[in-house]
Design a protein around this motif. Structure first.
Motif, PDB file in Angstrom:
ATOM      1  N   LEU A  78       0.773  -1.310  -0.026  1.00 54.89           N
ATOM      2  CA  LEU A  78       0.129   0.103   0.017  1.00 54.89           C
ATOM      3  C   LEU A  78       1.069   1.142  -0.053  1.00 54.89           C
ATOM      4  O   LEU A  78       1.769   1.262   0.899  1.00 54.89           O
ATOM      5  CB  LEU A  78      -0.954   0.054   1.229  1.00 54.89           C
ATOM      6  CG  LEU A  78      -2.067  -1.072   1.430  1.00 54.89           C
ATOM      7  CD1 LEU A  78      -1.515  -2.109   1.990  1.00 54.89           C
ATOM      8  CD2 LEU A  78      -3.187  -0.437   1.912  1.00 54.89           C
ATOM      9  N   LEU A  79       0.557   2.154  -0.859  1.00 55.19           N
ATOM     10  CA  LEU A  79       0.926   3.454  -0.657  1.00 55.19           C
ATOM     11  C   LEU A  79      -0.096   4.570  -0.309  1.00 55.19           C
ATOM     12  O   LEU A  79      -0.970   4.377  -0.897  1.00 55.19           O
ATOM     13  CB  LEU A  79       1.613   4.080  -2.192  1.00 55.19           C
ATOM     14  CG  LEU A  79       2.417   3.096  -2.737  1.00 55.19           C
ATOM     15  CD1 LEU A  79       2.939   3.622  -4.119  1.00 55.19           C
ATOM     16  CD2 LEU A  79       3.975   2.847  -1.985  1.00 55.19           C
ATOM     17  N   THR A  80       0.536   5.202   0.911  1.00 55.37           N
ATOM     18  CA  THR A  80      -0.487   6.041   1.509  1.00 55.37           C
ATOM     19  C   THR A  80      -0.013   7.385   1.570  1.00 55.37           C
ATOM     20  O   THR A  80       1.049   7.543   2.196  1.00 55.37           O
ATOM     21  CB  THR A  80      -0.808   5.698   2.892  1.00 55.37           C
ATOM     22  OG1 THR A  80      -1.435   4.049   2.657  1.00 55.37           O
ATOM     23  CG2 THR A  80      -2.010   6.564   3.389  1.00 55.37           C
ATOM     24  N   PRO A  81      -0.796   8.518   0.899  1.00 57.58           N
ATOM     25  CA  PRO A  81       0.038   9.743   1.100  1.00 57.58           C
ATOM     26  C   PRO A  81      -0.398  10.316   2.514  1.00 57.58           C
ATOM     27  O   PRO A  81      -1.534  10.228   3.030  1.00 57.58           O
ATOM     28  CB  PRO A  81      -0.860  10.636  -0.011  1.00 57.58           C
ATOM     29  CG  PRO A  81      -2.107   9.844  -0.256  1.00 57.58           C
ATOM     30  CD  PRO A  81      -1.907   8.469   0.304  1.00 57.58           C
ATOM     31  N   ILE A  82       0.709  11.218   3.049  1.00 59.78           N
ATOM     32  CA  ILE A  82       0.445  11.649   4.507  1.00 59.78           C
ATOM     33  C   ILE A  82       0.900  13.024   4.423  1.00 59.78           C
ATOM     34  O   ILE A  82       0.563  13.823   5.246  1.00 59.78           O
ATOM     35  CB  ILE A  82       1.285  10.931   5.607  1.00 59.78           C
ATOM     36  CG1 ILE A  82       2.890  10.850   5.219  1.00 59.78           C
ATOM     37  CG2 ILE A  82       0.938   9.535   5.722  1.00 59.78           C
ATOM     38  CD1 ILE A  82       3.562  10.030   6.086  1.00 59.78           C
ATOM     39  N   THR A  83       1.517  13.755   3.465  1.00 57.08           N
ATOM     40  CA  THR A  83       1.610  15.064   3.107  1.00 57.08           C
ATOM     41  C   THR A  83       1.777  15.363   1.740  1.00 57.08           C
ATOM     42  O   THR A  83       1.543  14.384   0.999  1.00 57.08           O
ATOM     43  CB  THR A  83       2.774  15.690   3.914  1.00 57.08           C
ATOM     44  OG1 THR A  83       3.862  15.282   3.339  1.00 57.08           O
ATOM     45  CG2 THR A  83       2.865  15.520   5.355  1.00 57.08           C
ATOM     46  N   ASP A  84       1.807  16.636   1.200  1.00 56.81           N
ATOM     47  CA  ASP A  84       1.985  16.832  -0.057  1.00 56.81           C
ATOM     48  C   ASP A  84       3.263  16.440  -0.642  1.00 56.81           C
ATOM     49  O   ASP A  84       3.367  15.984  -1.749  1.00 56.81           O
ATOM     50  CB  ASP A  84       1.831  18.449  -0.245  1.00 56.81           C
ATOM     51  CG  ASP A  84       0.307  18.993  -0.091  1.00 56.81           C
ATOM     52  OD1 ASP A  84      -0.286  18.354  -0.153  1.00 56.81           O
ATOM     53  OD2 ASP A  84       0.591  20.172   0.006  1.00 56.81           O
ATOM     54  N   GLU A  85       4.300  16.240   0.458  1.00 60.76           N
ATOM     55  CA  GLU A  85       5.814  15.815  -0.115  1.00 60.76           C
ATOM     56  C   GLU A  85       5.768  14.379   0.278  1.00 60.76           C
ATOM     57  O   GLU A  85       6.641  13.697  -0.340  1.00 60.76           O
ATOM     58  CB  GLU A  85       6.784  16.615   0.709  1.00 60.76           C
ATOM     59  CG  GLU A  85       6.603  18.005   0.381  1.00 60.76           C
ATOM     60  CD  GLU A  85       5.700  18.768   0.991  1.00 60.76           C
ATOM     61  OE1 GLU A  85       5.278  18.323   2.245  1.00 60.76           O
ATOM     62  OE2 GLU A  85       5.169  19.785   0.495  1.00 60.76           O
ATOM     63  N   LEU A  86       5.218  13.850   1.245  1.00 59.49           N
ATOM     64  CA  LEU A  86       5.430  12.404   1.736  1.00 59.49           C
ATOM     65  C   LEU A  86       4.307  11.362   1.693  1.00 59.49           C
ATOM     66  O   LEU A  86       3.214  11.787   1.797  1.00 59.49           O
ATOM     67  CB  LEU A  86       5.860  12.461   3.294  1.00 59.49           C
ATOM     68  CG  LEU A  86       7.092  13.204   3.530  1.00 59.49           C
ATOM     69  CD1 LEU A  86       7.166  13.468   5.150  1.00 59.49           C
ATOM     70  CD2 LEU A  86       8.480  12.822   3.000  1.00 59.49           C
ATOM     71  N   MET A  87       4.889  10.037   1.496  1.00 59.34           N
ATOM     72  CA  MET A  87       3.692   8.889   1.549  1.00 59.34           C
ATOM     73  C   MET A  87       4.514   7.768   2.381  1.00 59.34           C
ATOM     74  O   MET A  87       5.598   7.779   2.665  1.00 59.34           O
ATOM     75  CB  MET A  87       3.518   8.622   0.160  1.00 59.34           C
ATOM     76  CG  MET A  87       4.385   7.687  -0.625  1.00 59.34           C
ATOM     77  SD  MET A  87       3.918   7.382  -2.123  1.00 59.34           S
ATOM     78  CE  MET A  87       5.321   6.778  -2.923  1.00 59.34           C
ATOM     79  N   TYR A  88       3.652   6.592   2.825  1.00 55.25           N
ATOM     80  CA  TYR A  88       4.301   5.611   3.183  1.00 55.25           C
ATOM     81  C   TYR A  88       4.076   4.538   2.581  1.00 55.25           C
ATOM     82  O   TYR A  88       3.045   4.235   2.047  1.00 55.25           O
ATOM     83  CB  TYR A  88       4.378   5.465   4.739  1.00 55.25           C
ATOM     84  CG  TYR A  88       2.985   5.175   5.232  1.00 55.25           C
ATOM     85  CD1 TYR A  88       2.421   3.904   5.198  1.00 55.25           C
ATOM     86  CD2 TYR A  88       1.649   5.993   5.580  1.00 55.25           C
ATOM     87  CE1 TYR A  88       1.217   3.336   6.054  1.00 55.25           C
ATOM     88  CE2 TYR A  88       0.715   5.452   6.161  1.00 55.25           C
ATOM     89  CZ  TYR A  88       0.301   4.110   6.264  1.00 55.25           C
ATOM     90  OH  TYR A  88      -0.712   3.741   6.865  1.00 55.25           O
ATOM     91  N   LEU A  89       4.964   3.605   2.242  1.00 56.54           N
ATOM     92  CA  LEU A  89       4.990   2.153   1.843  1.00 56.54           C
ATOM     93  C   LEU A  89       4.543   1.337   2.869  1.00 56.54           C
ATOM     94  O   LEU A  89       5.567   1.228   3.915  1.00 56.54           O
ATOM     95  CB  LEU A  89       5.964   1.760   0.974  1.00 56.54           C
ATOM     96  CG  LEU A  89       6.208   0.396   0.741  1.00 56.54           C
ATOM     97  CD1 LEU A  89       5.246  -0.064  -0.336  1.00 56.54           C
ATOM     98  CD2 LEU A  89       7.506  -0.039   0.145  1.00 56.54           C
ATOM     99  N   GLY A  90       3.594   0.445   2.877  1.00 55.87           N
ATOM    100  CA  GLY A  90       3.404  -0.345   3.813  1.00 55.87           C
ATOM    101  C   GLY A  90       3.098  -1.820   3.372  1.00 55.87           C
ATOM    102  O   GLY A  90       2.388  -1.966   2.171  1.00 55.87           O
TER     103      GLY A  90
END
Length: 377
Positions: free
Chosen positions: A207-219
């Motif tokens: 899963l790729l989840t955006p958390i800010t305009d600049e960042l996301m996390y891979l889970g």
């Protein structure tokens, strides 16, 4: 309840700070005992679905959460190469947005400011050392020597809850599911404008989840032995090995990871307190009472719902015991629905045999659950 209460919240995480805010805003005297030394949180990011954002609005901090995170509306299902297979619009509760991705440390700061701004006192670096409930109140000694008498003690102290052990011994220990969660923060790819779930005939999904305009996390949820721990020197390589069957956006995210210490690894366990969640004037909430697997992204949402509903039932009831009974009557069916369906989805995705009851739940599915959970609670 006409008379203001004195409440001790054991644990200053997401649920504990939400409760401290809700109660302090209602005029109750609230103290939070938090083992950490500051408002912070381990991990990477977290999804706030619409029902969690509804609680944030009720606490007066919705705008802060949205400003610190990344609001999104559509879940995208992809194949292992990142080719879209389906785009699923996400439902809303009332006027709350459909979802918000937010860094965990940022959410901790927002909730901490809300709790202290409402008048709650936070005692960092402390935990409960002694506790005695005489039916009319609870006498508590904290590890820093502070003592107090409280009308209510609430354990928002996580899946390893010391308060749960104090109440029930080892009856309800965390149960390891056989799977673990790998997560790491990376630069957000422009096309990732909501959760992108990549899956296929593999032993893992990503899963790729955006958390800010600049960042996301891979889970990624992967089957792991209970004693496995990532190698501190090559955790990013071990994650890449587990996701070697993915190309496209997932492979691009993996290529951006160069620091093994950035990888956050956590075993997925479940807790079901199959007994009353309250004993006298001491109550367990959030993961301390009903920790779930992450497959519906509802763990933190259930915790903040617990907090808001407890504040509402304390408003409505004449006594603390009556409020706790009414609170549990409202919360247990919803929390158990999330826990049971989350576990069923985990089993389905990994080819583990399911029970007939789980098969019925799986007919609801993840999209159906989202619609169930935006209904009033």
């Amino acid at each position: 309840m006409a008379t203001p209460l004195r409440v001790l919240v054991h644990g200053g995480g997401i649920g504990g700070l939400a409760l401290a805010t809700a109660l302090a805003r209602r005029g109750h005297t609230v103290e939070v005992a938090e083992l950490r030394e500051q408002f912070d949180a381990l991990g990477v990011g977290i999804i706030q679905p619409s029902n969690a954002l509804h609680v944030m609005r009720e606490l007066g901090i919705l705008d802060e959460c949205l400003a610190a995170g990344y609001e999104w509306e559509v879940l995208t299902i992809c194949d292992t190469a990142g080719n879209p297979l389906a785009k699923i619009p996400q439902p809303r509760m009332d006027e709350a947005p459909a979802n918000n991705g937010i860094p965990r440390p940022a959410l901790a700061q927002v909730l901490g400011r809300a709790a202290t701004g409402a008048g709650a006192t936070v005692r960092f670096g402390t935990t409960i050392a002694e506790l005695a409930d005489d039916g009319e109140g609870v006498d508590v000694t904290l590890s820093d020597g502070h003592t107090g008498r409280y009308d209510l003690v609430v354990g928002f102290d996580g899946i390893g809850s010391p308060l749960r052990t104090r109440l029930y011994g080892d009856r309800f220990r965390p149960e390891y599911t056989g799977f673990a969660n790998w997560r790491v923060t990376v630069p957000r790819q422009p096309e990732v404008q909501g959760v992108v779930m990549s899956t296929g005939n593999l032993a893992a999904k990503a899963l790729l989840t955006p958390i800010t305009d600049e960042l996301m996390y891979l889970g990624s949820v992967v089957a792991e032995t209970e004693d496995f721990r990532p190698d501190p020197e090559r955790a990013h390589e071990q994650l890449a090995e587990r996701l070697s069957g993915f190309t496209g956006p997932v492979a691009e995210a993996l290529a951006a990871i160069t620091d093994p210490s950035a990888v956050v690894y956590s075993r997925i366990s479940q807790v079901t307190v199959d007994a009353p969640w309250h004993v006298g004037r001491v109550v367990l909430a959030g993961d301390a009472a009903h920790a779930s697997t992450p497959h519906l992204a509802q763990g933190a949402a259930m915790a903040v719902e617990d907090a808001l509903v407890l504040a509402q039932e304390l408003d409505a009831a004449d006594t603390v015991p009556a409020a706790l009974r009414a609170w549990e009557d409202r919360r247990r069916p919803r929390a158990m629905f999330v826990q049971s369906l989350s576990r069923a989805v985990l089993k389905q995705e990994t080819g583990t045999p399911t029970t007939p009851e789980e098969d019925e739940l799986l007919k609801v599915g993840i999209p159906g659950a989202a619609h169930v959970l935006v209904k009033p609670y």
